[in-house]
Write a protein that holds these residues in place. Structure first.
Motif, PDB file in Angstrom:
ATOM      1  N   HIS A   1       0.931  -1.075  -0.041  1.00 44.69           N
ATOM      2  CA  HIS A   1       0.138  -0.002   0.078  1.00 44.69           C
ATOM      3  C   HIS A   1       1.059   1.237  -0.012  1.00 44.69           C
ATOM      4  O   HIS A   1       1.540   1.610   1.040  1.00 44.69           O
ATOM      5  N   VAL A   2       0.927   1.898  -1.218  1.00 49.15           N
ATOM      6  CA  VAL A   2       1.767   2.960  -1.311  1.00 49.15           C
ATOM      7  C   VAL A   2       0.837   4.350  -1.023  1.00 49.15           C
ATOM      8  O   VAL A   2      -0.132   4.637  -1.660  1.00 49.15           O
ATOM      9  N   PHE A   3       1.150   5.169   0.115  1.00 44.83           N
ATOM     10  CA  PHE A   3       0.447   6.387   0.476  1.00 44.83           C
ATOM     11  C   PHE A   3       0.931   7.769  -0.038  1.00 44.83           C
ATOM     12  O   PHE A   3       1.770   7.711  -0.665  1.00 44.83           O
ATOM     13  N   GLY A   4      -0.218   8.750  -0.270  1.00 42.74           N
ATOM     14  CA  GLY A   4       0.187   9.714  -0.861  1.00 42.74           C
ATOM     15  C   GLY A   4       0.899  10.824   0.040  1.00 42.74           C
ATOM     16  O   GLY A   4       0.659  11.948  -0.262  1.00 42.74           O
ATOM     17  N   TYR A   5       1.882  10.452   0.627  1.00 41.45           N
ATOM     18  CA  TYR A   5       2.591  11.481   1.565  1.00 41.45           C
ATOM     19  C   TYR A   5       3.626  10.741   2.049  1.00 41.45           C
ATOM     20  O   TYR A   5       4.028   9.476   2.087  1.00 41.45           O
ATOM     21  N   ALA A   6       4.706  11.624   2.355  1.00 42.28           N
ATOM     22  CA  ALA A   6       6.278  10.981   2.640  1.00 42.28           C
ATOM     23  C   ALA A   6       6.366  10.612   3.910  1.00 42.28           C
ATOM     24  O   ALA A   6       5.750  11.089   4.971  1.00 42.28           O
ATOM     25  N   VAL A   7       7.181   9.927   4.080  1.00 42.92           N
ATOM     26  CA  VAL A   7       7.715   9.347   5.524  1.00 42.92           C
ATOM     27  C   VAL A   7       8.718  10.293   5.991  1.00 42.92           C
ATOM     28  O   VAL A   7       9.739  10.795   5.307  1.00 42.92           O
ATOM     29  N   ALA A   8       8.758  10.764   7.079  1.00 46.16           N
ATOM     30  CA  ALA A   8       9.593  11.962   7.568  1.00 46.16           C
ATOM     31  C   ALA A   8      10.958  11.341   7.667  1.00 46.16           C
ATOM     32  O   ALA A   8      11.220  10.125   7.989  1.00 46.16           O
ATOM     33  N   ASN A   9      12.124  12.024   7.477  1.00 41.11           N
ATOM     34  CA  ASN A   9      13.434  11.687   7.591  1.00 41.11           C
ATOM     35  C   ASN A   9      13.759  10.433   6.909  1.00 41.11           C
ATOM     36  O   ASN A   9      14.583   9.553   6.921  1.00 41.11           O
ATOM     37  N   ASN A  10      12.994  10.299   5.543  1.00 42.11           N
ATOM     38  CA  ASN A  10      13.395   9.313   4.643  1.00 42.11           C
ATOM     39  C   ASN A  10      13.331   9.625   3.307  1.00 42.11           C
ATOM     40  O   ASN A  10      12.885   9.052   2.187  1.00 42.11           O
ATOM     41  N   ASN A  11      14.239  10.711   3.075  1.00 46.45           N
ATOM     42  CA  ASN A  11      14.268  11.145   1.565  1.00 46.45           C
ATOM     43  C   ASN A  11      13.119  11.615   0.947  1.00 46.45           C
ATOM     44  O   ASN A  11      12.749  11.420  -0.306  1.00 46.45           O
ATOM     45  N   ALA A  12      12.237  11.974   1.654  1.00 47.86           N
ATOM     46  CA  ALA A  12      10.843  12.270   1.106  1.00 47.86           C
ATOM     47  C   ALA A  12      10.171  11.102   0.188  1.00 47.86           C
ATOM     48  O   ALA A  12       9.283  11.241  -0.641  1.00 47.86           O
ATOM     49  N   ARG A  13      10.453   9.998   0.796  1.00 47.60           N
ATOM     50  CA  ARG A  13       9.850   8.796   0.000  1.00 47.60           C
ATOM     51  C   ARG A  13       8.438   8.473   0.399  1.00 47.60           C
ATOM     52  O   ARG A  13       8.035   8.744   1.866  1.00 47.60           O
ATOM     53  N   TYR A  14       7.443   8.049  -0.250  1.00 50.40           N
ATOM     54  CA  TYR A  14       6.045   7.935  -0.028  1.00 50.40           C
ATOM     55  C   TYR A  14       5.853   6.897   1.039  1.00 50.40           C
ATOM     56  O   TYR A  14       6.481   5.595   0.731  1.00 50.40           O
ATOM     57  N   CYS A  15       5.332   6.833   1.978  1.00 52.97           N
ATOM     58  CA  CYS A  15       4.986   5.827   3.107  1.00 52.97           C
ATOM     59  C   CYS A  15       4.472   4.732   2.416  1.00 52.97           C
ATOM     60  O   CYS A  15       3.514   4.740   1.694  1.00 52.97           O
ATOM     61  N   THR A  16       4.966   3.472   2.724  1.00 52.52           N
ATOM     62  CA  THR A  16       4.496   2.241   2.203  1.00 52.52           C
ATOM     63  C   THR A  16       4.060   1.264   3.476  1.00 52.52           C
ATOM     64  O   THR A  16       5.117   0.993   4.149  1.00 52.52           O
ATOM     65  N   THR A  17       3.339   0.486   3.196  1.00 50.44           N
ATOM     66  CA  THR A  17       2.954  -0.726   4.044  1.00 50.44           C
ATOM     67  C   THR A  17       2.895  -1.908   3.342  1.00 50.44           C
ATOM     68  O   THR A  17       2.527  -1.964   2.115  1.00 50.44           O
ATOM     69  N   THR A  18       2.945  -3.121   4.112  1.00 51.00           N
ATOM     70  CA  THR A  18       2.535  -4.420   3.661  1.00 51.00           C
ATOM     71  C   THR A  18       2.188  -5.165   4.888  1.00 51.00           C
ATOM     72  O   THR A  18       2.174  -4.668   5.967  1.00 51.00           O
ATOM     73  N   VAL A  19       1.581  -6.383   4.620  1.00 46.71           N
ATOM     74  CA  VAL A  19       1.088  -7.205   5.641  1.00 46.71           C
ATOM     75  C   VAL A  19       2.285  -8.372   5.937  1.00 46.71           C
ATOM     76  O   VAL A  19       2.652  -8.936   5.162  1.00 46.71           O
ATOM     77  N   ILE A  20       2.795  -8.181   6.987  1.00 47.63           N
ATOM     78  CA  ILE A  20       3.549  -9.450   7.307  1.00 47.63           C
ATOM     79  C   ILE A  20       3.310 -10.228   8.811  1.00 47.63           C
ATOM     80  O   ILE A  20       3.009  -9.697   9.683  1.00 47.63           O
ATOM     81  N   ASN A  21       2.960 -11.468   8.595  1.00 50.88           N
ATOM     82  CA  ASN A  21       2.327 -12.413   9.598  1.00 50.88           C
ATOM     83  C   ASN A  21       1.013 -11.595  10.366  1.00 50.88           C
ATOM     84  O   ASN A  21       0.930 -11.550  11.423  1.00 50.88           O
ATOM     85  N   ASN A  22       0.251 -11.494   9.285  1.00 51.02           N
ATOM     86  CA  ASN A  22      -1.271 -10.743   9.427  1.00 51.02           C
ATOM     87  C   ASN A  22      -1.014  -9.474  10.445  1.00 51.02           C
ATOM     88  O   ASN A  22      -2.028  -8.994  11.152  1.00 51.02           O
ATOM     89  N   GLN A  23       0.045  -8.796  10.369  1.00 46.60           N
ATOM     90  CA  GLN A  23       0.460  -7.417  10.821  1.00 46.60           C
ATOM     91  C   GLN A  23       0.518  -6.466  10.016  1.00 46.60           C
ATOM     92  O   GLN A  23       1.350  -6.675   9.036  1.00 46.60           O
ATOM     93  N   VAL A  24       0.124  -5.107   9.898  1.00 41.46           N
ATOM     94  CA  VAL A  24       0.388  -4.142   8.817  1.00 41.46           C
ATOM     95  C   VAL A  24       1.600  -3.492   9.286  1.00 41.46           C
ATOM     96  O   VAL A  24       1.809  -3.175  10.374  1.00 41.46           O
ATOM     97  N   VAL A  25       2.757  -3.469   8.481  1.00 41.40           N
ATOM     98  CA  VAL A  25       4.007  -2.946   8.844  1.00 41.40           C
ATOM     99  C   VAL A  25       4.291  -1.880   8.012  1.00 41.40           C
ATOM    100  O   VAL A  25       4.078  -2.225   6.774  1.00 41.40           O
ATOM    101  N   VAL A  26       5.196  -0.845   8.442  1.00 42.23           N
ATOM    102  CA  VAL A  26       5.612   0.123   7.416  1.00 42.23           C
ATOM    103  C   VAL A  26       6.997  -0.265   6.855  1.00 42.23           C
ATOM    104  O   VAL A  26       7.830  -0.681   7.763  1.00 42.23           O
ATOM    105  N   VAL A  27       6.983  -0.080   5.555  1.00 43.77           N
ATOM    106  CA  VAL A  27       8.198  -0.728   4.883  1.00 43.77           C
ATOM    107  C   VAL A  27       9.287   0.470   4.648  1.00 43.77           C
ATOM    108  O   VAL A  27       8.647   1.334   4.018  1.00 43.77           O
ATOM    109  N   ASN A  28      10.378   0.707   5.503  1.00 40.34           N
ATOM    110  CA  ASN A  28      10.961   2.005   5.166  1.00 40.34           C
ATOM    111  C   ASN A  28      12.487   1.469   5.152  1.00 40.34           C
ATOM    112  O   ASN A  28      13.188   1.455   5.897  1.00 40.34           O
ATOM    113  N   ASN A  29      12.983   1.203   3.909  1.00 41.07           N
ATOM    114  CA  ASN A  29      14.347   0.785   3.668  1.00 41.07           C
ATOM    115  C   ASN A  29      14.688   1.261   2.219  1.00 41.07           C
ATOM    116  O   ASN A  29      14.121   1.894   1.369  1.00 41.07           O
TER     117      ASN A  29
END
Length: 125
Positions: A97-125
Protein backbone atom coordinates in the motif's frame (compact mmCIF):
# COMPACT_ATOMS: atom_id res chain seq x y z
CA UNK A 1 38.81 -0.44 -52.73
CA UNK A 2 35.68 -2.54 -53.16
CA UNK A 3 36.81 -4.89 -50.40
CA UNK A 4 37.33 -1.93 -47.99
CA UNK A 5 33.86 -0.55 -48.72
CA UNK A 6 32.25 -3.96 -48.11
CA UNK A 7 34.17 -4.39 -44.85
CA UNK A 8 33.15 -0.90 -43.71
CA UNK A 9 29.49 -1.57 -44.56
CA UNK A 10 29.53 -4.86 -42.64
CA UNK A 11 31.18 -3.16 -39.64
CA UNK A 12 28.56 -0.43 -39.56
CA UNK A 13 25.75 -2.98 -39.78
CA UNK A 14 27.27 -5.05 -36.97
CA UNK A 15 27.68 -1.97 -34.78
CA UNK A 16 24.08 -0.87 -35.37
CA UNK A 17 22.82 -4.36 -34.56
CA UNK A 18 24.89 -4.50 -31.36
CA UNK A 19 23.57 -1.12 -30.22
CA UNK A 20 19.98 -2.17 -30.80
CA UNK A 21 20.40 -5.42 -28.88
CA UNK A 22 22.54 -4.02 -26.06
CA UNK A 23 19.76 -2.26 -24.17
CA UNK A 24 17.20 -4.85 -23.10
CA UNK A 25 15.83 -2.80 -20.18
CA UNK A 26 12.34 -1.34 -20.47
CA UNK A 27 12.36 2.05 -22.16
CA UNK A 28 10.20 3.64 -19.46
CA UNK A 29 10.03 3.01 -15.74
CA UNK A 30 6.46 2.28 -14.71
CA UNK A 31 4.12 -0.30 -13.26
CA UNK A 32 1.66 -2.17 -15.42
CA UNK A 33 -1.94 -1.18 -14.81
CA UNK A 34 -3.95 -4.07 -13.40
CA UNK A 35 -7.36 -5.23 -14.53
CA UNK A 36 -10.18 -2.66 -14.17
CA UNK A 37 -7.91 0.15 -12.95
CA UNK A 38 -7.65 2.63 -15.77
CA UNK A 39 -7.55 6.17 -14.43
CA UNK A 40 -4.79 7.87 -12.51
CA UNK A 41 -5.43 11.62 -12.57
CA UNK A 42 -2.92 13.17 -10.20
CA UNK A 43 0.29 11.23 -10.73
CA UNK A 44 -0.62 8.42 -8.34
CA UNK A 45 0.72 5.91 -10.85
CA UNK A 46 4.17 7.39 -10.16
CA UNK A 47 4.02 7.07 -6.36
CA UNK A 48 5.84 3.70 -6.49
CA UNK A 49 8.92 5.46 -7.93
CA UNK A 50 9.45 7.15 -4.56
CA UNK A 51 8.02 4.47 -2.28
CA UNK A 52 9.66 3.97 1.11
CA UNK A 53 9.99 0.26 0.15
CA UNK A 54 13.09 -0.55 -1.87
CA UNK A 55 11.35 -3.52 -3.51
CA UNK A 56 8.63 -1.24 -4.89
CA UNK A 57 11.11 1.38 -6.14
CA UNK A 58 13.19 -1.31 -7.87
CA UNK A 59 10.14 -2.95 -9.44
CA UNK A 60 8.98 0.44 -10.72
CA UNK A 61 12.39 1.18 -12.23
CA UNK A 62 12.41 -2.24 -13.92
CA UNK A 63 8.71 -2.12 -14.93
CA UNK A 64 8.00 -5.35 -13.02
CA UNK A 65 5.19 -4.15 -10.73
CA UNK A 66 1.43 -3.95 -11.21
CA UNK A 67 -0.89 -1.21 -10.02
CA UNK A 68 -3.66 -3.22 -8.40
CA UNK A 69 -5.97 -0.33 -7.49
CA UNK A 70 -6.68 3.32 -7.96
CA UNK A 71 -6.65 5.67 -4.97
CA UNK A 72 -8.85 4.48 -2.12
CA UNK A 73 -9.07 4.78 1.67
CA UNK A 74 -9.76 1.32 3.09
CA UNK A 75 -7.60 -0.30 5.75
CA UNK A 76 -5.17 1.25 8.20
CA UNK A 77 -3.35 4.52 7.57
CA UNK A 78 0.41 4.40 7.25
CA UNK A 79 0.90 7.04 9.93
CA UNK A 80 -1.81 8.13 12.33
CA UNK A 81 -3.36 11.45 11.43
CA UNK A 82 -1.71 11.61 8.01
CA UNK A 83 -4.67 10.37 5.96
CA UNK A 84 -5.45 7.12 4.27
CA UNK A 85 -5.36 7.83 0.51
CA UNK A 86 -3.28 5.08 -1.06
CA UNK A 87 -2.90 2.79 -4.06
CA UNK A 88 -2.02 -0.88 -3.99
CA UNK A 89 0.97 -2.20 -5.89
CA UNK A 90 1.83 -5.86 -6.47
CA UNK A 91 5.49 -6.86 -6.61
CA UNK A 92 6.48 -10.53 -6.91
CA UNK A 93 3.31 -11.74 -5.21
CA UNK A 94 3.47 -9.20 -2.37
CA UNK A 95 0.86 -6.45 -2.12
CA UNK A 96 2.07 -3.05 -0.94
CA UNK A 97 0.00 0.00 0.00
CA UNK A 98 1.70 3.19 -1.20
CA UNK A 99 0.30 6.31 0.45
CA UNK A 100 0.19 9.83 -0.94
CA UNK A 101 2.47 11.39 1.67
CA UNK A 102 6.13 11.18 2.56
CA UNK A 103 7.73 9.47 5.52
CA UNK A 104 9.66 11.93 7.69
CA UNK A 105 13.45 11.56 7.59
CA UNK A 106 13.43 9.20 4.60
CA UNK A 107 14.41 11.29 1.57
CA UNK A 108 10.76 12.34 1.09
CA UNK A 109 9.78 8.81 0.03
CA UNK A 110 6.11 7.92 0.05
CA UNK A 111 4.97 5.92 3.06
CA UNK A 112 4.48 2.24 2.17
CA UNK A 113 3.02 -0.65 4.14
CA UNK A 114 2.52 -4.35 3.65
CA UNK A 115 1.20 -7.22 5.77
CA UNK A 116 3.67 -9.56 7.46
CA UNK A 117 2.36 -12.31 9.76
CA UNK A 118 -1.11 -10.74 9.71
CA UNK A 119 0.29 -7.41 10.91
CA UNK A 120 0.39 -4.16 8.91
CA UNK A 121 3.99 -2.94 8.91
CA UNK A 122 5.62 0.19 7.48
CA UNK A 123 8.34 -0.70 4.99
CA UNK A 124 11.10 1.85 5.25
CA UNK A 125 14.30 0.74 3.50
Amino acid sequence: MRHSFLALTCSIAALASALLLADTKPATAACAIGQNHFRYHNGEDQWPATSSAAAVRTAYANATCTLASTVHQTGAACRGGMGNNHITVDVNGVRYHVFGYAVANNNARYCTTTVINNQVVVVNN
